[in-house]
Enzyme design. Sequence first.
Site, mmCIF file in Angstrom:
data_model
loop_
_atom_site.group_PDB
_atom_site.id
_atom_site.type_symbol
_atom_site.label_atom_id
_atom_site.label_comp_id
_atom_site.label_asym_id
_atom_site.label_seq_id
_atom_site.Cartn_x
_atom_site.Cartn_y
_atom_site.Cartn_z
ATOM 1 C CG HIS A 1 -2.049 0.956 1.106
ATOM 2 N ND1 HIS A 1 -1.876 2.312 1.104
ATOM 3 C CD2 HIS A 1 -3.372 0.741 0.953
ATOM 4 C CE1 HIS A 1 -3.059 2.894 0.954
ATOM 5 N NE2 HIS A 1 -3.985 1.960 0.858
ATOM 6 N NE ARG B 1 -4.874 0.114 -2.512
ATOM 7 C CZ ARG B 1 -5.658 -0.434 -1.616
ATOM 8 N NH1 ARG B 1 -5.464 -1.692 -1.252
ATOM 9 N NH2 ARG B 1 -6.642 0.243 -1.081
#
Lengths: 259, 589
Positions: free
Chosen positions: B233, B286
């Site tokens: 992330h 991401r």
Amino acid sequence: MTDTTPTPATGRTIEIECLRFNPETDSAPRFQSWQVPFDDDTSVLQGLQYIKDHFDGSLTFRWSCRMAICGSCGKMINGVPQLSCHAFLRDYWPNKVRVEPLANFAIVRDLVVDQNEFLDKLESVKPWIQPCENRSVADGPSRQTPAQLDQYYQFSQCINCLLCYAACPQVGLKPEFIGPAALALMHRYNADSRDRGWEARADVANAEEGVWGCTLVGYCSEVCPKGVDPAHAINQNKVNSTMDYFGVRKLLAPKGGAR
Amino acid sequence: METIDSDIVIVGGGGAGLRAAIAAQEADPKLKVALVSKVVPMRSHTVAAEGGSAGVIRDDDSLDNHFDDTVSGGDWLCDQDVVRFFVERCTEEMVRLEHWGCPWSRKDDGSINVRFFGGMKVQRTWFAADKTGFHMLHTLFQTSLKYPGIQRFDEFFVAELLVEDGRVQGVLAIEIATGKFFLLRAKAVILATGGAGRVYSQNTNAGIVTGDGMGLAYRHGVALRDMEFVQYHPTALPGSGILITEGCRGEGAILTNKDGHRYLQDYGLGPLDPWPRPKAMELGPRDRLSQAFWHEERKGNTLTTRHGSAVNLDLRHLGAKKIHERLPLITEVAKTFAGIDPVHDPIPVRPAVHYTMGGIATNGRTETSLPGLYAAGECSSVGIHGANRLGSNSLSEIVVFGRVAGEAAAQYVRSAGATSAASLERQAQAAVTRLEALHQHERGERVAVLREALGECMEKNVGIYREESGLAEACSTLAELRARWRAGVKLDDRSRAFNTEWLSAIELGSMLEVAEAMAHSARERKESRGAHQRLDGYTERDDERFLVHTLAERRGDEAPAISHRPVVITTSAPRARSYGGAGTKAILT
């Protein structure tokens, strides 16, 4: 249950004193202390993890998310109910910090308390939507305006961390009292425009162990890490309960709004 | 050893497990469902999901859009038949949660509001402020309480699957409070145990996310699929790894380097304006954002913090009102854990491991290769995420496939034969003997020593960018760590009651095996795709050779056997993944 060991940059250490109790070997709880290195952002939880990793693997405590949302790691920290991931060692230094299991609960082992009775209480308030109307999924979402959401939203923030039970003198004096978090959750559903479950939950609310068990100390709301105000929820329901008693609640507080 | 009989055992009480339990009850209220969790269900890691959950609801959106975003976001490694099935069911699950009381954020007229998320063409992310996982989990947990057929086993640790006559017939669990063993017999078992992010030292995951279910299935011959795809992330707090939701960027936050430059424009994610522009800049996926960070760090463009390098996530221009309304958790987290008020200062962030795209290989209906065994949620690889999961597809996944698993298991138990009592007991006893030996071990290394070595090895060698030499090193280090674990870890704790040191030693066993599957799978994928990026001559996607899933099969104490299987392509032929201005052009043409 793994953890992240803090890297001490400051060279400081602090004394952490923990309550220890092993039901298999101890007749009474005792305290044990360690000197733990810490940094400006080391939490009490990370201090406990450091002890477990480096000094004594038998020290037992619950934790998981380490970001104040799972509700696992509540302890008494210097006598105040707190999430241990949310309390920082820097705030106690140079004095020692004392960590104990949450007050008003039986100890299972070390810092772990028995939460089963709480879970039963939570279930007793029937915390699920009892719908105003039978909608199928094909009917789509109900409408609920931001103002209607506001009616219950703060009470839906409870993480069941039990700090409010540890803070509540009534829970200590009268164990059958349903208590702040469960009653706040009951109110969360009662106040939801999609729900008409008051009648189903009224027996619990109206009982001596229900809202009337609360003596309005208000410490529950003070210790809540999520800004829930259980004292307010409970006392709002004293009003509802009174109106119920006189049979006027249905007239004054019609449910609805969910279409 | 106590024995409990049920029809279905569900391992894991997070979103997928709870949804499966409810679905099984709704399919047949007479079924006895045992819901076994190593924590109390509302502590599960679902609670920490922040930004939202995907479901097509706007008039300007479509199932085709959701399908395309998912398949291209996954770099064409998604099984397209399963993605189609999935996107067709997301919205109804979101509506069902609404009917069950989930406090979804609303527009002024009371209808559902949705926000932008990375890699999406249109706003599709249902949200409950920035506590979406928390609200979904509590809604599911509280709703599950109305079903008398769901019997909960809170704080029971499942240590072994019991397999007899070629089908799963139960599990062996430890009651954590007492250390007592329980044999839970059932005709079907659903694994819903979550991911394995804790095998990395910097991760956004709760402490319980240790790959237990993956380890259970793997040890019984079920393959782990696509394990090389580990999602970073892009925005987590340095040091702790605490997640700062993609919802921030969905609401308009920007990422800047140490010079205040919006560096994503230098990595094919521009142009800057107009903002917000779907799939451009901070609304890119991401994998691309995490890779851009890596390059900025190499160029020396990152900030230095006490916990390593970082970039700035700047929310200030959103204003206090919007920040407090839409992102209250992030505001609190940034204040508490980083000493930053995002209304006044940018939040320093860096990538951290977040999600395991791969997992227990299942077909599109959550069935594994072991009859009676199902898997749902992050522990599974059902085929929808491919090489990079689209943000907000995981919360949808747990309810869509949790439900499928519950219904499939309910269907299966109708025709499954009785469990074989005596042999199950023998098997359970053998497992008890192994676990007792671990409990009593007095020599060896501490759990923390091996766990830290594991985390460092994965960070160093199986991170955002990989190469042969590092992967080879990881494979040999992990084999050595497994051997050291087998030689025995030293436990200080000899008690039965709430012995978390013993449990962490068992968890570590699974973590090491899951990590080994990740490293070997990565080593055999000689291309770059999605979250798997190589620097050693395999820098491009190679559809000729690697438009395939990876299967890791356990071979005892040896390294896993790695093989490949075709990906199901139905309507979307692989093409270049384009974001930003290039992406817009690609869509318009």
